[in-house]
Design an enzyme around this catalytic site. Structure first.
Site, PDB file in Angstrom:
ATOM      1  N   GLU A  73      -5.585 -11.896   7.443  1.00 37.49           N
ATOM      2  CA  GLU A  73      -6.396 -10.682   7.379  1.00 37.49           C
ATOM      3  C   GLU A  73      -7.825 -10.897   6.873  1.00 37.49           C
ATOM      4  O   GLU A  73      -8.472  -9.934   6.450  1.00 37.49           O
ATOM      5  CB  GLU A  73      -5.697  -9.606   6.538  1.00 37.49           C
ATOM      6  N   ASP A 129      17.141 -11.111  -3.279  1.00 37.61           N
ATOM      7  CA  ASP A 129      18.404 -10.851  -3.965  1.00 37.61           C
ATOM      8  C   ASP A 129      18.995  -9.486  -3.634  1.00 37.61           C
ATOM      9  O   ASP A 129      20.215  -9.308  -3.702  1.00 37.61           O
ATOM     10  CB  ASP A 129      18.216 -10.977  -5.479  1.00 37.61           C
ATOM     11  N   ARG A 149       7.337  -5.835   3.175  1.00 36.15           N
ATOM     12  CA  ARG A 149       6.088  -6.479   2.781  1.00 36.15           C
ATOM     13  C   ARG A 149       5.948  -6.366   1.266  1.00 36.15           C
ATOM     14  O   ARG A 149       5.735  -5.271   0.736  1.00 36.15           O
ATOM     15  CB  ARG A 149       4.874  -5.841   3.467  1.00 36.15           C
ATOM     16  N   HIS A 151       0.842  -1.199   0.000  1.00 35.91           N
ATOM     17  CA  HIS A 151       0.000   0.000   0.000  1.00 35.91           C
ATOM     18  C   HIS A 151       0.878   1.251   0.000  1.00 35.91           C
ATOM     19  O   HIS A 151       0.732   2.138   0.847  1.00 35.91           O
ATOM     20  CB  HIS A 151      -0.930  -0.005   1.206  1.00 35.91           C
ATOM     21  N   ASP A 202      -7.878  -5.075   6.971  1.00 26.99           N
ATOM     22  CA  ASP A 202      -8.601  -5.995   6.092  1.00 26.99           C
ATOM     23  C   ASP A 202      -9.444  -6.977   6.886  1.00 26.99           C
ATOM     24  O   ASP A 202     -10.509  -7.407   6.429  1.00 26.99           O
ATOM     25  CB  ASP A 202      -7.624  -6.740   5.190  1.00 26.99           C
TER      26      ASP A 202
END
Length: 267
Positions: free
Chosen positions: A151, A87, A73, A48, A177
């Site tokens: 969520e 990576d 996240r 988000h 959520d």
């Protein structure tokens, strides 16, 4: 060159409370400002926020000099996206919207090399210090930490199975959520939502896994810590900036401090 130790993972294993801050400003400068504030971890959000893999690289570099653990996240539970974050040196991932044990297993596979997983191999990444970490591929999993995010009502129903997946290091409850899934969109403070969060924390702890939460409600954050969260985010950088600047502006615009013009007229 040594493989960097994941201090956040060690803290979770030892049961030491870790207090965090959510970061969505997508600016290396902003991340560095809060990196020295005293939090144990910073969540660098790409679900988000406008951040992408290249943005996160700059954020990691900005906070690397500070005594704080960055957690990333991804936007989704995507094997290729997870590989790219690993990576560039991400050691702790919070995977959003995990609905089942099967999805949790997919996330575990994404962070492990074959034969235990499906992570693609490259010897010259930032994670390997560009080939300078001896035996990186054999030892990488030891310092990677995987958190999965619960969520929805469906995920709550499968909570124990998700928590039981080998390779899941912690389970995080996404209250926004979850509130929507329970029929209370935009109302994380609804009694049903809070009760569901508290119950989930206790169930996660009963499974022997660390539990996490994000809440800007100080009293509820303390309540969650008391009932068992081990990694607790207590604010969002954007929210702190927005609310604090509003408060400052209102203080001067509501008559709290006279303007120079008003003061001159009074004389």
């Amino acid at each position: 060159m040594k493989l960097p130790e994941n201090r956040f993972k060690r803290a979770l294993k030892e049961g030491r409370q870790q207090i965090g801050l959510w970061c969505t400003l997508s600016s290396a400068y902003a991340a560095e400002v809060v990196a020295g504030s005293g939090f144990d971890w910073l969540l660098l959000d790409t679900e988000h926020s406008p951040s992408d893999v290249e943005t996160v690289l700059g954020l990691l570099q900005a906070v690397s000099a500070y005594d704080v653990s960055p957690i990333v996240r991804p936007a989704s539970n995507d094997t290729v996206l997870i590989k790219r974050f690993l990576d560039i040196g991400v050691q702790t991932l919070l995977i959003p919207y995990v609905q089942s044990a099967e999805e949790a297993c997919s996330a575990v596979a994404a962070i492990r090399y074959a034969p235990d997983g499906v992570r693609g191999v490259s010897a010259l990444t930032r994670a390997t210090r560009f080939g300078r970490v001896e035996g990186y591929a054999r030892r990488a999993a030891d310092e990677l930490c995987l958190l999965v995010q619960i969520e929805t009502r469906q995920a709550l129903n499968d909570l124990e199975a998700i928590a039981a997946v080998e390779g899941v290091d912690g389970v995080f409850i996404g209250p926004a959520d979850l509130a929507a899934s329970l029929g209370h969109v935009g109302d994380q403070g609804h009694p049903e939502v809070k009760a569901a969060v508290e119950d989930a924390v206790q169930r996660i702890r009963a499974c022997g896994k660390p539990a996490g939460i994000l809440t800007g409600d100080t009293a509820f954050a303390q309540r969650c810590i008391e009932i068992g969260t081990t990694f607790t985010a207590v604010g969002v950088d954007v929210g702190i900036l927005a609310r604090s600047t509003e408060k400052l502006a209102q203080q001067f615009q509501s008559g709290g401090t006279p303007s120079p013009h008003a003061a001159a007229k009074a004389r």
